[in-house]
Design a protein around this motif. Structure first.
Motif, PDB file in Angstrom:
ATOM      1  N   GLU A   1       0.863  -1.182   0.000  1.00 18.04           N
ATOM      2  CA  GLU A   1       0.000   0.000   0.000  1.00 18.04           C
ATOM      3  C   GLU A   1       0.903   1.237   0.000  1.00 18.04           C
ATOM      4  OE1 GLU A   1      -3.089   1.739  -0.801  1.00 18.04           O
ATOM      5  OE2 GLU A   1      -3.750  -0.114   0.187  1.00 18.04           O
TER       6      GLU A   1
ATOM      7  N   THR B   1      -5.051   6.207  13.203  1.00 20.04           N
ATOM      8  CA  THR B   1      -5.658   6.379  11.878  1.00 20.04           C
ATOM      9  C   THR B   1      -5.031   7.575  11.188  1.00 20.04           C
ATOM     10  OG1 THR B   1      -7.753   5.532  12.756  1.00 20.04           O
ATOM     11  CG2 THR B   1      -7.836   6.671  10.637  1.00 20.04           C
TER      12      THR B   1
ATOM     13  N   LYS C   1      -5.311   8.302   3.889  1.00 19.76           N
ATOM     14  CA  LYS C   1      -4.754   7.523   2.781  1.00 19.76           C
ATOM     15  C   LYS C   1      -4.611   8.453   1.580  1.00 19.76           C
ATOM     16  CE  LYS C   1      -5.843   3.490  -0.101  1.00 19.76           C
ATOM     17  NZ  LYS C   1      -6.877   2.460  -0.385  1.00 19.76           N
ATOM     18  N   LYS C   2      -3.412   9.046   1.454  1.00 23.39           N
ATOM     19  CA  LYS C   2      -3.147  10.006   0.387  1.00 23.39           C
ATOM     20  C   LYS C   2      -1.921   9.580  -0.410  1.00 23.39           C
ATOM     21  CE  LYS C   2      -4.826  14.047   2.987  1.00 23.39           C
ATOM     22  NZ  LYS C   2      -4.427  15.376   3.540  1.00 23.39           N
TER      23      LYS C   2
ATOM     24  N   THR D   1      -6.720  -1.092   5.507  1.00 22.00           N
ATOM     25  CA  THR D   1      -7.274   0.134   4.931  1.00 22.00           C
ATOM     26  C   THR D   1      -8.795   0.096   5.067  1.00 22.00           C
ATOM     27  OG1 THR D   1      -7.422  -0.845   2.724  1.00 22.00           O
ATOM     28  CG2 THR D   1      -5.393   0.332   3.276  1.00 22.00           C
ATOM     29  N   GLU D   2      -9.365   1.274   5.237  1.00 18.89           N
ATOM     30  CA  GLU D   2     -10.813   1.403   5.355  1.00 18.89           C
ATOM     31  C   GLU D   2     -11.215   2.722   4.710  1.00 18.89           C
ATOM     32  OE1 GLU D   2     -13.427   1.971   9.151  1.00 18.89           O
ATOM     33  OE2 GLU D   2     -12.982  -0.181   8.965  1.00 18.89           O
ATOM     34  N   GLY D   3     -11.740   2.633   3.490  1.00 18.35           N
ATOM     35  CA  GLY D   3     -12.087   3.856   2.769  1.00 18.35           C
ATOM     36  C   GLY D   3     -10.847   4.658   2.433  1.00 18.35           C
ATOM     37  N   ASP D   4     -10.810   5.898   2.849  1.00 16.51           N
ATOM     38  CA  ASP D   4      -9.667   6.762   2.576  1.00 16.51           C
ATOM     39  C   ASP D   4      -8.754   6.886   3.792  1.00 16.51           C
ATOM     40  OD1 ASP D   4     -11.406   8.148   4.150  1.00 16.51           O
ATOM     41  OD2 ASP D   4     -11.425   9.983   2.953  1.00 16.51           O
ATOM     42  N   GLU D   5      -8.690   5.809   4.624  1.00 14.50           N
ATOM     43  CA  GLU D   5      -7.872   5.853   5.827  1.00 14.50           C
ATOM     44  C   GLU D   5      -6.996   4.609   5.936  1.00 14.50           C
ATOM     45  OE1 GLU D   5     -10.580   8.431   8.970  1.00 14.50           O
ATOM     46  OE2 GLU D   5     -10.876   6.252   8.868  1.00 14.50           O
TER      47      GLU D   5
END
Length: 624
Positions: free
Chosen positions: A482, A593, A596-597, A518-522
């Motif tokens: 990731e 948390t 996620k960028k 990962t969970e969505g954008d995090e």
């Protein structure tokens, strides 16, 4: 005629009214209460008595029914009703079961209805004999059509029905009544006013009167209806209050703090020091008190700025930054308190505002001095500790020339020296980083990299410490790779601190679980141990600076209390969040948390295991 007169009492009268009817239930001794009308003033009084913000007709009915059931047995209530019908009027005293407050109730019988007039009884012993309510009705020509006995008694003029005010009063007394009646007939609105008259003993009596138009069934005005209550005590109270206000104003002339007396919409008094503090005259506040709010609201948000959010009926205290019309900014401490009238209603607020800018600047200078002191001390300590650490490394290199037995003995002592020097380095690093964060100088340099491999490498580097303490460490993830944007130095500090705590406070043969998913954008990282856990009362402050979890069996492993404070701050710098869950005696779980960028057009950085990571691990785990 009485019925039509009283039914025209409208809801926004200034006197508290309730119109009800009592009916026997069919084939029953029970009484059914019918609430026909209640006005706003009645609702205000019973909200005070019941301490309930909701009062509709159903609740009023319930209150009256409960009072009847509590105070009357068998046919006694029917006798009570018949007594009122015979006499036309009866006075009661009602005491609230909720707060012990008292009210006087005058009950009048009007053919088929009963009208109840309520007044709060603040001094029952004194007021019970003196409180009077006067009711009357006139036609369009000002001729009296109806009035109650109290009104007849106070006038002491014999038969009043059929007469006009000019037949009864002196010109100075009836002039105010006549002007107000003409206004009511012209505007068709309610009018409340104050007026003085002379009673049967030629003593001046002050009345608060409310008058309104009488209408027939076709909505045509046919006369004037009015009610008055004596307000001698109220006027005496207000006169005393006015005198106190005058004394208050005289005192505040010489104070550096700003004093304000205000009603709901505007200021009624602002002390002279306002000009010095706010650098303008207070003229706008006398028109609109919201101007004071604006001084606080136009300041840009700051963590240190307390929002100026004031409710009229509540005490209000705080410290906030204001921005003046000149552009200058100041720190203001303020406190506002409600002022109540003789009935207990809030009519005004008094406030004090003090310029505490100098105190704030002094406090900031003290904080800066403290931070500079910590930074200097930390750097002064780091230099000799680094020299000691380097010297230890040189000594270890030269120990190989000694006999094996002497070498082993010396290595034992050298290892002890090295461990404690690393603990000092860890403490000094934490102090320096804490100082950097407080001063706003903590760096943040994110890169695109594989965070799964990075976290796994950190876990691999600490496995030896877990195994040495007879524990297992398991890393798990839902993906093999990731690539995201993160600062490796910050994430490493976060992980090493949390892992060292997990090893430090875990049980023997326990397991430490590190999960990344990962969970969505995090991106979510969890570190869970099976150790001593954290008491519930400590969970809310575990991330505060210098906060520690005391443990009888872990005294030797307690740190400085800076670590978790740094962890939370570093997570925040990374635009993330952290939370903790714990069961005492079963273990703790920390969840980190971060967003996620990915940096667009940024190259992926590939990590290699380096000695630097192992040295940082040795420093972080020096007290394990």
């Amino acid at each position: 005629m009485k019925k039509e007169i009283y039914k025209n009492i409208i809801k926004n009268s200034k006197i508290a009214y309730l119109i009800i009817n009592f009916k026997k239930k069919y084939n029953s001794k029970d009484i059914n209460v019918e609430v026909i009308e209640q006005n706003k003033e009645f609702e205000k009084i019973f909200k005070i008595l019941s301490e309930n913000n909701i009062l509709n007709k159903d609740i009023t009915k319930l209150i009256i029914s409960n009072w009847i059931n509590k105070n009357f047995k068998d046919n006694s209530f029917s006798d009570f009703i018949e007594e009122i019908k015979d006499k036309g009027q009866k006075r009661l005293k009602y005491t609230s079961d909720v707060n012990g407050k008292k009210v006087l109730i005058d009950i009048y019988y009007l053919d088929k209805y009963f009208i109840l007039i309520f007044n709060m009884d603040y001094d029952l012993d004194n007021n019970e004999k003196n409180l009077r309510v006067y009711n009357w009705a006139k036609d369009l020509n000002g001729v009296y059509l109806d009035l109650n006995e109290d009104y007849v008694d106070i006038l002491n003029k014999g038969d009043i029905i059929g007469k006009k005010d000019e037949d009864i009063w002196s010109e100075s007394e009836f002039k105010k009544f006549k002007e107000c009646e003409e206004e009511v007939l012209a505007t068709r609105n309610v009018k409340t006013f104050f007026q003085s008259i002379k009673n049967e003993n030629n003593q001046k009596v002050y009345l608060e009167s409310t008058i309104w138009p009488l209408k027939d069934k076709d909505n045509n005005i046919i006369g004037i209806r009015g009610s008055s209550i004596e307000v001698n005590d109220r006027l005496a109270f207000e006169k005393t209050l006015e005198q106190n206000e005058e004394n208050f104003r005289e005192i505040t002339k010489y104070c550096d703090s700003v004093f304000i007396i205000r009603d709901e919409n505007r200021a009624t008094y602002v002390s002279p020091s306002f000009k010095k503090v706010f650098e303008v005259e207070p003229n706008e506040l006398y028109k609109n008190i919201n101007k004071l709010d604006n001084y606080f609201k136009q300041v840009e948000y700051s963590d240190n700025n307390i929002s100026y959010n004031m409710k009229f009926d509540e005490s209000n205290e705080g410290t906030g930054k204001i921005k003046l019309d000149s552009g200058n900014e100041k720190w203001i401490w303020y406190k506002f308190l409600p002022i109540r009238d003789y009935k207990g209603n809030i009519t005004k607020r008094v406030g004090i505002l003090t310029d505490v800018t100098k105190d704030k600047i002094l406090e900031e200078e003290k904080n800066k001095f403290r931070l500079d002191f910590l930074a200097n001390v930390s750097h002064e300590l780091r230099t000799p500790v680094n020299l000691i650490s380097s010297t230890i490394q040189l000594i270890k290199l030269n120990l190989k020339n000694l006999p094996q037995e002497d070498e082993n003995k010396m290595f034992k002592y050298i290892d002890l020296m090295e461990t404690n020097s690393l603990r000092l380095i860890r403490l000094i690093n934490n102090l320096i980083d804490s100082t950097k964060i407080d001063a706003g100088f903590m760096g943040f340099t994110p890169i695109n990299a594989d965070i799964i491999r990075f976290v796994e490498d950190v876990c691999d580097s600490v496995i030896q410490y877990a195994n040495f303490n007879k524990m297992n460490l398991i890393f798990d993830t839902d993906k093999e790779e990731e690539v995201v944007l993160f600062d490796p130095d910050i994430i490493e500090r976060i992980l090493l601190n949390l892992l060292s705590n997990a090893v430090k406070f875990n049980k023997i043969d326990g397991t430490i679980y590190v999960n990344l998913y990962t969970e969505g954008d995090e991106i979510i990282i969890t570190i869970k141990d099976e150790g001593i856990g954290i008491p519930k009362e400590k969970l809310s402050c575990i991330f505060d600076r210098f906060e520690q979890v005391q443990s009888k069996n872990k005294i030797e492993k307690q740190g400085s209390g800076i670590g978790l404070y740094l962890v939370k701050t570093l997570v925040t710098i990374h635009e993330g969040k952290i939370k903790v869950e714990s069961d005492l005696g079963k273990g703790s779980k920390f969840t980190v948390t971060i967003p996620k960028k990915v940096l667009e057009n940024g190259e992926e950085y590939v990590f290699d295991k380096k000695e630097n990571m192992y040295r940082r691990v040795n420093i972080e785990f020096s007290d394990v």
